[in-house]
Design a protein around this motif. Sequence first.
Motif, PDB file in Angstrom:
ATOM      1  N   ILE A 107       0.831  -1.200   0.000  1.00 48.97           N
ATOM      2  CA  ILE A 107       0.000   0.000   0.000  1.00 48.97           C
ATOM      3  C   ILE A 107       0.865   1.249   0.000  1.00 48.97           C
ATOM      4  O   ILE A 107       2.058   1.206   0.316  1.00 48.97           O
ATOM      5  CB  ILE A 107      -0.945   0.048   1.227  1.00 48.97           C
ATOM      6  N   HIS A 108       0.249   2.365  -0.350  1.00 51.01           N
ATOM      7  CA  HIS A 108       0.861   3.677  -0.161  1.00 51.01           C
ATOM      8  C   HIS A 108       1.010   3.927   1.336  1.00 51.01           C
ATOM      9  O   HIS A 108       0.207   3.456   2.146  1.00 51.01           O
ATOM     10  CB  HIS A 108      -0.034   4.744  -0.799  1.00 51.01           C
ATOM     11  N   ARG A 109       2.020   4.683   1.710  1.00 54.10           N
ATOM     12  CA  ARG A 109       2.282   4.909   3.139  1.00 54.10           C
ATOM     13  C   ARG A 109       1.133   5.615   3.853  1.00 54.10           C
ATOM     14  O   ARG A 109       1.031   5.554   5.086  1.00 54.10           O
ATOM     15  CB  ARG A 109       3.576   5.710   3.312  1.00 54.10           C
ATOM     16  N   LYS A 110       0.243   6.278   3.094  1.00 50.40           N
ATOM     17  CA  LYS A 110      -0.897   6.952   3.712  1.00 50.40           C
ATOM     18  C   LYS A 110      -2.198   6.155   3.572  1.00 50.40           C
ATOM     19  O   LYS A 110      -3.260   6.641   3.945  1.00 50.40           O
ATOM     20  CB  LYS A 110      -1.067   8.346   3.110  1.00 50.40           C
ATOM     21  N   ASN A 111      -2.110   4.942   3.036  1.00 47.36           N
ATOM     22  CA  ASN A 111      -3.288   4.097   2.897  1.00 47.36           C
ATOM     23  C   ASN A 111      -3.323   3.066   4.027  1.00 47.36           C
ATOM     24  O   ASN A 111      -2.398   2.979   4.835  1.00 47.36           O
ATOM     25  CB  ASN A 111      -3.275   3.405   1.527  1.00 47.36           C
TER      26      ASN A 111
END
Length: 305
Positions: A107-111
């Motif tokens: 995942i993206h680090r903000k997901n």
Amino acid sequence: MNLRIALLLACFTTPLLADNWPGWRGPSGDGICPDKKAPLSWTLEKDLKWKTEIPGIGHASPIIWNDAIFLVSADEESGERLLLKLDRKTGKSLWQQTVLKSPIEKIHRKNSRASSTPATDGKLVYVSFLDKEDMFVAAYDFNGKKVWEVRPGIFSSRHGYCSSPIFWKDKVIVNGDHDGDAYLVGLDKKTGKTIWKTPRPNKTRSYCTAIIRTIEGRNQLVISGSKCVASYDPDTGKQHWIIDGPTEQYVASPVYDGKYIYMTCGFPTLHMMAIDPTGNGNVTDTHVVWHTRKDPSYVPSPVVT
């Protein structure tokens, strides 16, 4: 096991007790609370009613139906995706179900691995996760019993998954914009059977939740994503109109003020647009009312009144 905290403030326990918040951005899908007595300010010190530890990690919004709160989470150690029901008045956990056990995706680090807000029609609760390379959608009753689960299509994105279900009549509709053969899919609410599945252009990941409005007698599901803004018939999945661009990736949901559709995005360039939704076919050159690159947002969804 990771833990997060669910907080409930007084403003959501007393004046709004009769109102439900059944899915992403509330009953109308646009972030607007219909109660004119909704509080405009609150503090943890004065208004906190209860605080409850929640297993796992998740970015999805909780939803409310009468005295029940439903929320989802992901236990990143066990690979379990969870659905929980809490008592709205006390915060007590009424039940917790493992909806899916699957390897943890990149995942993206903000997901998160539980970013799709669930939805309820007052009878069933609908959830959506990623199961390896497949979209996973399931329905549970209010007692925590699974009614059905389906995998209506593949999904591939290096940033992970987020696709919040929405309703139209007898259908639950889920956005499958991803880096592959992207699609929108309408499922039977009672069985999970695919009623329609519409290919999306451009095969590019986006994470928008659509809105549905009846505009001049025509039912429209309007969504940004996959390098376009487009409208579809929620009964059939047939496309009404499409606008090319204005960028590649989208997160924010569109809104409607009774006259125009407003959208904001995106990546790699930021844009904000007002759209006349009365067209047909490709309306890129005819139905964009205004277009600006001043002060748009990428992730936050707008509100219009």
